[in-house]
Design a protein around this motif. Structure first.
Motif, PDB file in Angstrom:
ATOM      1  N   TRP A 222       6.583   1.561   1.170  1.00 58.24           N
ATOM      2  CA  TRP A 222       6.993   2.811   1.802  1.00 58.24           C
ATOM      3  C   TRP A 222       7.617   3.773   0.791  1.00 58.24           C
ATOM      4  O   TRP A 222       7.689   4.977   1.023  1.00 58.24           O
ATOM      5  N   ARG A 224       6.233   4.158  -2.132  1.00 55.55           N
ATOM      6  CA  ARG A 224       5.096   4.541  -2.959  1.00 55.55           C
ATOM      7  C   ARG A 224       5.464   4.451  -4.452  1.00 55.55           C
ATOM      8  O   ARG A 224       5.350   5.416  -5.217  1.00 55.55           O
ATOM      9  N   GLY A 251       2.284   7.761   6.551  1.00 51.88           N
ATOM     10  CA  GLY A 251       2.144   8.576   5.344  1.00 51.88           C
ATOM     11  C   GLY A 251       0.959   8.126   4.525  1.00 51.88           C
ATOM     12  O   GLY A 251       0.075   7.404   5.004  1.00 51.88           O
ATOM     13  N   ASP A 252       0.933   8.537   3.286  1.00 49.57           N
ATOM     14  CA  ASP A 252      -0.156   8.191   2.376  1.00 49.57           C
ATOM     15  C   ASP A 252      -0.038   6.718   1.993  1.00 49.57           C
ATOM     16  O   ASP A 252       0.914   6.302   1.321  1.00 49.57           O
TER      17      ASP A 252
END
Length: 740
Positions: A222, A224, A251-252
């Protein structure tokens, strides 16, 4: 004998036809339910909860069996128990999905490496993407619960916990025909960080048959941090087993997908096996079939969410379109209104040679005893030569007697059997002696200069009618002040724009001037509609005459003092306008001035006075929706921005009218209360129009809000064709007391 059209029947009237009431109630109920369903499915309230307190004090009272145990916690029995993952055993778990972008990519990696995983789904996401749950099961993975709206269960009540789990379970049953007993609470951590509040939520869920699955290996995807870091974080130390925390939504997740594709082969090479948490610790298999009734109930719930989502999405786009159109219209209207103001006030502007010929002023009156004296005396005080014709339309309160008792020069009273306002106006036209005719309501007073200024545009031979500037006289009450704002912001700005575009749809009944030959050419005042002033103006525009707005010609009119009176007045206006639009609808296809009026005036009325106002309540509906289900701060900021734009527009409009802006502090409240009444009026008018119901005249109760003070009796020079009393040089000054 036909009842007088002016009189309101004594029997109690229904506000809407019964079919209309039923339709509106059912529609509003269904729409409200859909909004609630969609709001719950998209709710952002509580998503960003505060992190749990993991201090030693917070974990007091939590048994060592939990804090020193493993990530699988079974609180279904009398005492909670926990279990660790066996050595060299990995359970891949994914939180926050399903997501239409990232969940399929994660499943593809799992299929390629032939390993299972457990997806702890958020019910609101699952309800919008039930097909992804079926893809998860088809790929050999399992589905667990991650609540419906992602709240922190350690801070939630037992009722909230039960609701969150029940709603999520319902979606899973509807999508799969299966149930799940695996639960991962949002914002949970490792077993050694379990607090007393968290354990309470585990126990509450356990009473409903749920087993809580925490994690002991956090990939921290989370954050990233990069693929290498995710792979490194997701590997248990020293060959121990572990429940690995990953995410397939929120998200991404491209780094997660890439890291997963590396992590699985690396762990397999180290001798790890992949399974699900309950299998690893010896619990029964998850995702068990449910009864057909439960599957049906879940399917219905998913269907409702789908329908609600479509409805809200469509309404959101409509709201966007409405918002853009309304803002563009507001900006364009103000630009054109300012241009109109500057044109009329530029040095040297003139309609032509001064218009000095006498004017016939027609006052249709039905039971106007409260105001008729003030109205007539203000007309007699005019600086322009006038004759006043009061047409008493069968009054029963002595209106005609009051006028006759005044014994004012140039004032005539014509009595007739009650026939309605159009008939009274036509009678006045027939008795008028002059070519220029002014029409005024019996609850209105003129300033001394009003008549002279009102007829000056007739110096232009192309002008057939003139709309004056109607203003609210008494502004003491809240309702009256709201109407004052509406008159300045709406009606008078609109008339400036219609003047520039040469498509004026309405010369107000309170103050309007006409050429007599134009009135005769269009057949006088028609009684085909409830808005005889709008009907007449449209007929004049279609006949090729120009209709203009004279802002300096002011009339002070009595506004409704109560909400029921305001309702009746606006209902008549709204319904009458719709009737007039339908009557003159062919103007849209005509050529010349008539076509210009049809394609500009009628089109503007249809779009901005009928269609868009029907959608305008979306603003208020989505305000409540946003406050309840979305980010309240963002919602309030958006709503405040709209209010700020309207306030700027109001200030400009008030400056054009040279009105004090102090009353504009009521504008936000007007948007919340007053505007809702206007929506209801429009909806009722639409229902009535669709039902083809024809209404009679609805007379307002007068309260006598117009007071004038005449210092001396006013007498104007007698026109050559008038055999009345001799002229007088007495001067008159009119003071409209109710303006204060």
């Amino acid at each position: 004998m036909t009842a007088p059209r002016h009189r309101t029947p004594r029997r109690r009237r229904r506000l809407l036809p019964r079919a209309g009431v039923l339709f509106v109630v059912v529609a509003l109920t269904m729409f409200s339910c859909l909004l609630v369903v969609d709001g719950l499915a998209r709710s952002q309230v509580g998503v960003d909860a505060v992190a749990q307190d993991t201090s030693p004090d917070a974990t007091d009272g939590v048994p060592p069996a939990i804090t020193d145990g493993g990530p699988v916690i079974d609180a279904r029995g009398a005492a909670p128990a926990s279990a660790r993952m066996p050595a060299k055993t990995i359970a891949l778990t994914f939180d926050d999905g399903p997501d239409p972008t990232w969940t399929p990519q994660v499943l593809e990696v799992l299929r390629r490496h032939q390993v299972p995983a457990t997806f702890f789904v958020v019910g609101s996401n699952a309800a919008r993407n039930p097909e992804l749950l079926r893809e998860i099961r088809a790929a050999g993975s399992e589905v667990g619960l991650h609540t419906f709206t992602h709240p922190d269960l350690s801070q939630a009540s037992d009722y909230r916990i039960d609701r969150e789990l029940t709603e999520t379970q319902l979606v899973i049953e509807g999508a799969l025909g299966e149930s799940s007993y695996l639960l991962r609470p949002p914002y949970s951590s490792t077993a050694d960080a379990v607090t007393g509040d968290a354990l309470r939520s585990f126990t509450t869920a356990g009473r409903d048959g749920y087993v809580t699955v925490l994690s002991d290996t956090d990939s921290r995807d989370w954050e990233r941090p990069g693929v290498d870091a995710i792979v490194r974080n997701a590997q248990p130390a020293n060959g121990s087993g572990g429940v690995v925390l990953l995410h397939d939504a929120g998200g991404d997740r491209s780094q997660t997908v890439a890291a997963l594709d590396r992590l699985i082969p690396e762990l397999q090479a180290q001798g790890y096996r992949f399974t699900t948490p309950e299998v690893a610790v010896g619990l029964p298999a998850d995702n068990r079939p449910v009864a057909a009734a439960d599957h049906l109930a879940g399917s219905v719930a998913i269907g409702l969410v789908a329908v609600a989502g479509v409805v809200v999405d469509v309404l959101t786009w409509l709201l966007l379109v409405v918002g853009v159109l309304v803002v563009l219209r507001l900006v364009l209207m103000l630009v054109v209104a300012v241009r109109h103001h500057r044109q009329r006030h530029r040095p040297g502007f003139s309609w032509g040679p001064p218009v000095t010929e006498p004017v016939s002023v027609i006052v249709p009156a039905y039971n106007e005893k409260e105001n008729i004296s003030a109205t007539v005396r203000s007309l007699v005080a005019s600086e322009h030569p006038v004759e006043v014709i009061v047409v008493d339309d069968g009054s029963t309160d002595g209106t005609a007697d009051i006028v006759e008792a005044l014994r004012l020069p140039r004032v005539r009273v014509v009595r007739q059997v009650n026939g309605g306002k159009p008939a009274a106006l036509n009678t006045g036209i027939a008795h008028a002696r002059h070519e220029l005719i002014v029409m005024i309501d019996g609850d209105t007073v003129f300033e001394p200069s009003t008549v002279g200024r009102l007829v000056q545009p007739f110096a232009d031979p192309s002008v057939g009618a003139v709309a004056g500037n109607a203003k609210v006289a008494s502004r003491r009450g809240l309702i009256a002040r709201w109407q004052h704002i509406e008159y300045v912001m709406g009606f008078n700005v609109d008339r400036r724009v219609y003047d520039v575009l040469r498509c004026m749809p309405t010369v107000p009944g309170a103050i309007g001037a006409f050429r007599r030959r134009v009135l005769l050419a269009v057949g006088g005042v028609s009684d085909d509609t409830l808005a005889e002033d709008t009907d007449l103006t449209m007929a004049i525009c279609r006949s090729g005459w120009r209709v203009v707005y004279e802002e300096s010609a002011r009339a002070w009119t009595e506004a409704p003092a109560t909400l029921p009176q305001l309702w009746r007045q606006r209902y008549r206006w709204s319904y009458g306008t719709m009737q007039s639009m339908w009557k003159h609808r062919r103007a849209v296809l005509e050529s010349g001035a008539s076509g210009r009026f049809g394609r500009l005036g009628l089109a503007h009325l249809a779009v901005f006075q009928v269609l868009l106002p029907l959608l305008a309540p979306l603003v208020d509906i989505f305000l409540v929706y946003g406050l309840l289900f979305l980010d309240p701060v963002t919602t309030l900021v958006a709503w405040s921005t709209v209010q700020a734009v309207q306030l700027v527009a109001a200030v400009i409009a008030f400056r054009l009218e040279r009105e004090p802006i102090g009353v504009l502090w009521l504008l936000p409240l007007q948007q919340i209360v007053y505007r809702q009444l206007m929506y209801a009026v429009l909806i009722r008018s639409m229902v009535t129009a669709v039902g083809g119901i024809r209404l009679g005249w609805q007379k307002l109760r007068r309260v006598g809000g117009l007071e004038v003070h005449l210092q001396e009796p006013a007498v104007f020079p007698t026109p050559p064709d008038a055999p009345e009393a001799p002229p007088s040089r007495a001067s008159t000054r009119l003071v409209v007391l109710s303006r204060r």
